[in-house]
Design an enzyme around this catalytic site. Sequence first.
Site, PDB file in Angstrom:
ATOM      1  N   HIS A  13       9.645   7.741   6.613  1.00 42.38           N
ATOM      2  CA  HIS A  13       9.055   7.371   5.482  1.00 42.38           C
ATOM      3  C   HIS A  13       9.893   6.328   5.109  1.00 42.38           C
ATOM      4  O   HIS A  13      10.415   6.176   3.867  1.00 42.38           O
ATOM      5  CB  HIS A  13       8.732   8.717   4.537  1.00 42.38           C
ATOM      6  CG  HIS A  13       7.746   7.866   3.317  1.00 42.38           C
ATOM      7  ND1 HIS A  13       5.937   8.412   2.993  1.00 42.38           N
ATOM      8  CD2 HIS A  13       7.252   6.573   2.121  1.00 42.38           C
ATOM      9  CE1 HIS A  13       6.115   7.600   2.178  1.00 42.38           C
ATOM     10  NE2 HIS A  13       6.386   6.650   1.585  1.00 42.38           N
ATOM     11  N   HIS A  15       9.728   1.679   3.011  1.00 41.38           N
ATOM     12  CA  HIS A  15       8.685   0.624   2.947  1.00 41.38           C
ATOM     13  C   HIS A  15      10.041  -0.491   2.784  1.00 41.38           C
ATOM     14  O   HIS A  15      10.706  -1.072   2.380  1.00 41.38           O
ATOM     15  CB  HIS A  15       8.479   0.737   1.442  1.00 41.38           C
ATOM     16  CG  HIS A  15       7.376   1.575   1.195  1.00 41.38           C
ATOM     17  ND1 HIS A  15       5.680   1.334   1.523  1.00 41.38           N
ATOM     18  CD2 HIS A  15       7.957   3.237   0.469  1.00 41.38           C
ATOM     19  CE1 HIS A  15       5.796   2.834   0.974  1.00 41.38           C
ATOM     20  NE2 HIS A  15       6.558   3.447   0.498  1.00 41.38           N
ATOM     21  N   LYS A  99      -1.877   6.192   7.794  1.00 40.39           N
ATOM     22  CA  LYS A  99      -1.405   6.713   5.923  1.00 40.39           C
ATOM     23  C   LYS A  99      -2.787   6.353   5.974  1.00 40.39           C
ATOM     24  O   LYS A  99      -3.104   6.072   5.735  1.00 40.39           O
ATOM     25  CB  LYS A  99       0.375   6.071   5.662  1.00 40.39           C
ATOM     26  CG  LYS A  99      -0.135   6.040   4.355  1.00 40.39           C
ATOM     27  CD  LYS A  99       0.711   7.576   4.253  1.00 40.39           C
ATOM     28  CE  LYS A  99       0.841   7.799   2.856  1.00 40.39           C
ATOM     29  NZ  LYS A  99       2.352   6.965   2.457  1.00 40.39           N
ATOM     30  N   HIS A 136      -0.120  10.353   1.405  1.00 39.23           N
ATOM     31  CA  HIS A 136      -0.051  10.396  -0.264  1.00 39.23           C
ATOM     32  C   HIS A 136      -0.474  11.140  -1.044  1.00 39.23           C
ATOM     33  O   HIS A 136      -1.751  10.840  -1.726  1.00 39.23           O
ATOM     34  CB  HIS A 136       0.478   8.932  -1.160  1.00 39.23           C
ATOM     35  CG  HIS A 136      -0.242   8.875  -2.200  1.00 39.23           C
ATOM     36  ND1 HIS A 136       1.436   8.036  -2.238  1.00 39.23           N
ATOM     37  CD2 HIS A 136       0.081   9.542  -3.609  1.00 39.23           C
ATOM     38  CE1 HIS A 136       1.760   8.273  -3.358  1.00 39.23           C
ATOM     39  NE2 HIS A 136       1.218   8.908  -4.428  1.00 39.23           N
ATOM     40  N   HIS A 174       6.853  13.048   0.485  1.00 42.98           N
ATOM     41  CA  HIS A 174       7.068  12.562  -0.668  1.00 42.98           C
ATOM     42  C   HIS A 174       7.084  13.477  -1.288  1.00 42.98           C
ATOM     43  O   HIS A 174       6.269  13.341  -2.403  1.00 42.98           O
ATOM     44  CB  HIS A 174       7.951  11.916  -1.436  1.00 42.98           C
ATOM     45  CG  HIS A 174       6.223  10.243  -0.861  1.00 42.98           C
ATOM     46  ND1 HIS A 174       4.979  11.213  -1.885  1.00 42.98           N
ATOM     47  CD2 HIS A 174       6.041   9.516  -0.671  1.00 42.98           C
ATOM     48  CE1 HIS A 174       3.864  10.782  -1.636  1.00 42.98           C
ATOM     49  NE2 HIS A 174       4.772   8.665  -1.056  1.00 42.98           N
ATOM     50  N   ASP A 247      11.504   7.598   1.230  1.00 44.24           N
ATOM     51  CA  ASP A 247      10.510   6.556   0.803  1.00 44.24           C
ATOM     52  C   ASP A 247      10.565   5.295  -0.474  1.00 44.24           C
ATOM     53  O   ASP A 247      10.992   4.312  -1.235  1.00 44.24           O
ATOM     54  CB  ASP A 247       9.494   7.302  -0.525  1.00 44.24           C
ATOM     55  CG  ASP A 247       8.286   6.383  -1.315  1.00 44.24           C
ATOM     56  OD1 ASP A 247       7.737   5.608  -0.157  1.00 44.24           O
ATOM     57  OD2 ASP A 247       8.215   7.023  -2.237  1.00 44.24           O
TER      58      ASP A 247
END
Length: 344
Positions: A13, A15, A99, A136, A174, A247
Site C-alpha cells: 500500500h 502513494h 480500491k 479504506h 492501514h 501508506d
Amino acid sequence: MNTITLLQPDDWHVHLRDGLALKRTVPDLARQFSRAICMPNLVPPVKTVDEALAYREQIMAHAPEGVNFDPRMVLYFTDYTSPEEVKKIKDSEYVNAIKLYPAGATTNSDNGVSDIRKVYAVIEQLEKYQVPLLLHGEVTHNHVDIFDREKRFLDEVLSPLLKQFPALKVVLEHITTSEAAHFVLEQDRNVAATITPQHLLFNRNDMLVGGIKPHFYCLPILKRQTHQQTLLEVATSGNPKFFLGTDSAPHSKNAKENACGCAGCYSAPTAIELYAQAFDQIGRIERLEGFASMFGADFYGLPRNTQTITLIKEPQVIPASLEYLENEQIIPLYAGQTIQWRKV
C-alpha cells in the site's frame, strides 16, 4: 541480533502520486521494495485497466537503473465502476486489485463510493474472480468522531458486506485499532490487513502532546497507545493475515504545515528500517521477514521474491528534509531523529 537478512520486501500500500512527484517517490520506494501496490487516487483517478497500465508506464519511467522494481496497479472504485472491468483485472498481468475509498475519507477520495450497496454488482464479480477488494475502512459521516470511524466501518459496512459475500477477498488497509485487529483475526483467510510504520511506532500522544506535530497527521489518524500495542502484537505474531503496507504519502512541507494540513506520512526512504525498529523494540526482529516479505505475496497469489536485503543494527539519522517538486521540501517520517537499523 545485530544483522538480519530478509527476502526482498514488498509494500502492499503506497502513494506515489504522478507528474513531477514521481522523480522523488519512485526511486525512494524502489530502493526499499521489489513490488508495490500503487494507490489510484490521482486527479483524475485511475478507474480502468487501461488507465492503470498507462500510470504504470509513468512510474517505470522513473525507476532507477539496475533496480528490480515491479509496481502493481489498482483501480479506483466509484459508484459507476463497470462489473465487466473486474474480469479485465483478473486477466491483467500488472493490475491486482480494486480500491474502495468511502467518498471523502482521505486525500483525493471525493470520487469514492457513496453507498456500498450501490456497487454490489461489481462486488459479486470480485468475489467470483477472487480479485482483492482493498478498503479504506472508515465511515465518513460528519457526526461520527474521527477516532471512532474505523470501528463504525467494521460494524456498519464490513460485517454486513462479508455476510452478503462470504468468499470476498478483502484487505483492510492501514488498520489502526484493536477492534480492527481482532476483526481480522476472527475472519476466514480471505480477509487480511496491512499495517503502517507510523501506527506501530507512534500514537496520538506523539502527534498532540507538547504541540501539534503535523507530520504525524495521517488518515486513519493515530489512536491510543493501547491500540498501538495491539497492532504491534499482531504485526509481530507471525500470523499471515497481517503484512506490510506503508501508506507512504508525499505532501510538501507547505501543504503539511498549514492551517488545514494534508493527511499523510512520507516513510518510503527508510520504511524497512522503521519497521525493523518497531519489531526490535519488542524483541521480535526475527518475525520481520514474514510480515515484510512473505505474507503479502502469498495473499495476492504472487511468488515470493528470491533476492535478499540485509539490515544491520547501526544508528542512522533520518534526513530533516528532502527535495520535492520544484523548490519545495518534503519532511520524511521521524525527520531528524535517530533510528537503530540501517539497510546496507
